[in-house]
Structures are given as C-alpha cells and as structure tokens.
Enzyme design. Structure first.
Site, PDB file in Angstrom:
ATOM      1  N   GLY A 196      22.544  11.176 -34.921  1.00 21.56           N
ATOM      2  CA  GLY A 196      21.878  11.897 -33.561  1.00 21.56           C
ATOM      3  C   GLY A 196      20.900  12.182 -33.305  1.00 21.56           C
ATOM      4  CG  ASP A 197      16.079  11.531 -31.928  1.00 26.89           C
ATOM      5  OD1 ASP A 197      16.676  10.845 -30.496  1.00 26.89           O
ATOM      6  OD2 ASP A 197      15.466  12.253 -31.569  1.00 26.89           O
ATOM      7  CG  LEU A 198      19.625   5.380 -35.347  1.00 30.10           C
ATOM      8  CD1 LEU A 198      18.935   5.450 -36.250  1.00 30.10           C
ATOM      9  CD2 LEU A 198      21.177   5.009 -35.348  1.00 30.10           C
TER      10      LEU A 198
END
Length: 277
Positions: free
Chosen positions: A181-183
């Site tokens: 999700g926040d890669l």
C-alpha cells in the site's frame, strides 16, 4: 513493554513524520523504535497489524517482527541493511507475488481506517476495486488538494473524469490482493538475506498498485523485480499502461503533504490514465 531496560538510544535516519531510533536493550537485543509526538490513537497499532498481516503471507516478502507497540511508539526487530543485488531483486519479485496471492476478504480494510504518512486513509470496505480507488483513494485526496490549492482547475476536472470512468479504466477484474500500500523504494530495506518491507499501509487492493508505486519512485534492479514477479504470477495485458492510474493516488497524497510540482504531476497522470483507457 519489553521487560528490560534500554541501555542506549541512538537516532537513525527515517521519514519526516516519525522519529526513529536504534535501541540497545539490557538483555543484549538491538531493536528499532519509532515514535511520533501527538500520534492519533491507533496509529502504531494499525502499522503493527499491517506488518503482522504481511508476515502471515506464505512465501511473501519478509517484514520486521513486531515486538511491542502502544499509542506512543512501535518497537520492531532491528534490520541490518546491506547492498541491493540483482539476485535479491528477483527474489523480491517472486516473494511480492506470493504476498499479493495471500489475498483478503474485502477491498480495503475490514478493521477500519488507517493512515498513509500523516494523512487519514479510508478503510472501507468496498465492494470492488474501482470503488475503493475512486472513493477511498482518489476523491478524498483530490478534495484535500483542491482545498489547499495544490491542484488547478484542469487537474481537478481530469481527475474527476478518471473517478467517473474508473470501471472502464481499471482493466480486467482481479481478485483481492494483499498489498503493501505504500511501496516506494524507501520502504524496501536491502539486507544480506534479501529485501525486507517496512512502513505498510496494508489492505486488500489491486496488485498492480504496489508495482506502479515501485515504478513511480524507482528501485535498484527494478526490471529484475518486475520480470520475476510476472514470471511467478503473470500480469494482465496492459498493466504497464495502467501504471498512471495506480500512481495517481500517491502523487495526490504528495500534493496534499508537500504541494510544489506534485499537483501538476497529478494532472499529467490523470490524462495518461484516460488515454490508456
């Protein structure tokens, strides 16, 4: 919380939202301690649960072990970093496919809302990925960017077109994937054993989202990561062209947080997504 004294505490580099320290404990362990002044209730619990969820993916990318947390801090095992290699990148691609395959019951988070950086992240759940992306990712941050003046009228209109046309732009239907999700590259730690993921905004989403974010901000040996991923779990035709659609949310987040050129970049991505569709 760990049942032992802290012998030393040394600041280490980290993000702009939380303070990060390397702590040596009385029992000889070295741990990572993350704090944030005035953190909202549940902030570190949500991150801890996301790490634990990712850790449960069989064959997935490793994450640090969660040792303890409360509303003031999160304590993780210490991860000694190393140098990225092509072999480690290929392992990352295959393991990321396994993480995504772990799936989930819903698009979003059945457990409630979370955070991306310091911003609230709607949890849902939603009945489809286009609904999650339209109303849980694009619309709230477009509204915030508009309030702050970070985006111009043309960008607002183009992102609104993307939101309206998302079912058409989304590509073939995909099962729920367990995504980080926040890669971005800063959340991939390279070690002697391979890559380790940190700082997730884990949820049930679309697997192309994590790959698009890696592409947006770059990563060492990225081509090896993507090729190994596609070999382990082939991607649907047109996934590269849909990257702009998936990159639009993180760029809107950056527009809200930092302003600058991110608003104009959001408009460019919106137009690319519309053309690709």
């Amino acid at each position: 919380m760990l049942g032992t004294a802290v012998e030393s505490l040394t600041p280490v580099g980290g993000g702009s939202i939380c303070a990060a320290h390397r702590a040596v404990l009385g029992d000889g362990r070295t741990v990572f301690v993350k704090t944030r002044d005035g953190a909202p209730p549940g902030f570190f619990r949500t991150e801890a649960h996301g790490l634990e969820r990712l850790a449960g993916a069989r064959g997935g990318v490793p994450v640090p072990e969660v040792l303890a947390y409360d509303d003031r801090c999160l304590i993780l095992e210490w991860v000694a970093t190393g140098v990225p290699s092509a072999a480690a990148a290929e392992r990352l691609g295959r393991a990321l496919a396994a993480t995504h395959r772990a799936g989930g019951d819903v698009f979003g988070c059945a457990g409630g809302d979370g955070w991306i950086g310091s911003l609230d992240l709607p949890g849902g759940p939603w009945t489809s990925w286009p609904d999650l992306w339209a109303y849980g990712r694009l619309e709230p941050y477009l509204r915030a960017a508009r309030r702050s003046g970070a985006v111009d009228k043309r960008t607002v209109a183009d992102v609104e077109k993307v939101i309206a046309e998302l079912p058409r732009l989304a590509g073939p239907a995909e099962p729920v994937a367990l995504v980080h999700g926040d890669l971005w590259a800063g959340n991939v730690l390279w070690t002697d054993r391979g890559a380790v993921l940190v700082d997730p905004a884990a949820h049930g989403g679309h697997r192309e989202t994590d790959l698009a974010m890696l592409t947006l901000f770059g990563l060492p040996h990225l081509d090896r990561v993507l090729a190994a991923y596609d070999e382990a779990w082939p991607l649907a035709a047109g996934w590269r062209e849909r990257a702009a659609l998936h990159q639009l949310h993180p760029v809107l987040v950056h527009a809200v947080l930092f302003g600058g050129s991110y608003g104009a970049q959001a408009g460019q991505l919106a137009r690319q997504a519309l053309r690709a569709g």
